[in-house]
Scaffold this active site. Structure first.
Site: not given
Length: 364
Positions: A8, A10
């Site tokens: 991922d 953020d």
């Protein structure tokens, strides 16, 4: 097989601000430990793939012009430190749209899910939310969630790159039924039961002097002769060792002592009047050379003609190149010297030295 680390963005690679948009350079901040962890994973053979939800990217609420500058700078920072992402997958939808491309949906992963050329078991996903763990489960890989009381990047890299090298193999034929368990990193008392006492003793020498955990049980047709038991135990043991080695990154590969006078000197092991010499390469290419003859036909229940046959069979399934020589007067000493010398060569070849693959070919 290829292995991926899906990551991922953020909250995982970079800190996530309160408004959940990195739309300015001053909002860009890498998370602690992320660069050394990802570099270590890359060196261990993982291909990095970024998978990120960017709510409404390209709409008035999140113009693209504000996204790409900080994003490209982030990638440049990673690349300057030896961390390169092979692919970046971005979903631009809003949560309320419930599109299949938005994590934990797998719509962005169609090309990966249709590809059987990578290992789901060896791959993993790292994120900061429960939806990232659900995404990992949906694509069939292990998931790690960053956060207080959960994982940090250092621990994730340790788990992924120092995974226990273990394997269990069951081999069943009309002549034998064998179960082998090996642990290359945790030596312990060997548990051996083949029905051939002296052969059990020799397999114990492999475990002890190679420094590995070994359990081997065999029910064989020893009422006929010893051949099938000895051969099939070697084949099963070699298969288990090869599985436990995985992609072989970081191993010593060669089981030979290096001396200034002889750059490829073998492991030389004396046992009273006998001398055994072994040189080993975990090259992936099976080859066996034997030089020696034994002064009697049997030691206990083990025919001495099966000693070189055992090591030849071991090389076949382990994918090893082994040169073994022995001389002496006492057959017991000579056979035991062979097993101990090969075990000591294995100890050197199996040891971990880092994370690089010890080959210019790119595979072993």
């Amino acid at each position: 097989m290829k292995k991926y680390l899906f990551v991922d963005r953020d909250g995982t690679l970079i800190a996530e601000p309160p408004d959940q948009q990195i739309d300015a350079y001053d909002k860009l901040a890498l998370l602690p430990g992320v660069i050394p962890a990802l570099r270590r994973c890359s060196e261990a053979g993982y291909e990095l793939v970024m998978v990120t939800n960017q709510d409404g990217l390209g709409t008035d609420s999140f113009p693209e012009a504000q996204f790409w500058g900080p994003h490209k700078l982030m990638l440049q920072i990673f690349e300057s430190q030896g961390v390169r992402f092979a692919d970046t997958l971005i979903d631009r939808s809003f949560p309320h749209e419930n599109l299949p491309t938005r994590k934990p949906g797998t719509g962005l992963m169609h090309s990966y899910l249709a590809d059987d050329g990578w290992s789901r078991r060896a791959s993993a996903m790292v994120g900061d939310r429960a939806t990232d763990l659900q995404f990992a489960a949906n694509i069939g890989v292990r998931g790690f969630q960053l956060g207080e009381g959960l994982y940090d990047w250092d621990e994730i890299a340790r788990v992924l790159c120092e995974a226990p090298r273990r394997a269990e193999v069951e081999r069943v034929t009309r002549e034998t039924r064998i179960r082998v368990r090996v642990d290359l990193d945790r030596p312990g008392a060997a548990t051996i039961a083949t029905g051939l006492g002296f052969f059990d003793h020799m397999l114990e020498q492999i475990a002890k002097h190679a420094g590995i955990g070994l359990s081997l049980e065999c029910a064989g047709d020893t009422h006929i002769d010893e051949h099938h038991t000895v051969e099939d135990c070697a084949l099963a043991l070699g298969q288990a060792l090869r599985q436990a080695l995985g992609d072989k990154r970081g191993i010593g590969r060669y089981g030979a002592a290096l001396e200034p006078a002889e750059a490829a000197a073998a492991i030389v092991l004396p046992m009273d009047e006998s001398l055994a010499r072994a040189a080993l390469d975990l090259s992936g290419r099976p080859y066996f050379v034997f030089d020696g003859s034994f002064p009697r036909e049997r030691v206990g229940e083990l025919p001495t003609e099966l000693v070189p046959h055992f090591f030849r069979s071991l090389c076949e399934t382990l994918g090893a190149n082994l040169h073994l020589a022995v001389r002496g007067d006492n057959a017991h000493h000579m056979v035991e010297g062979c097993f101990k010398a090969v075990a000591r060569a294995l100890r050197l070849a199996l040891r971990r030295e880092g994370a690089e693959l010890p080959s210019t070919k790119g595979m072993l």
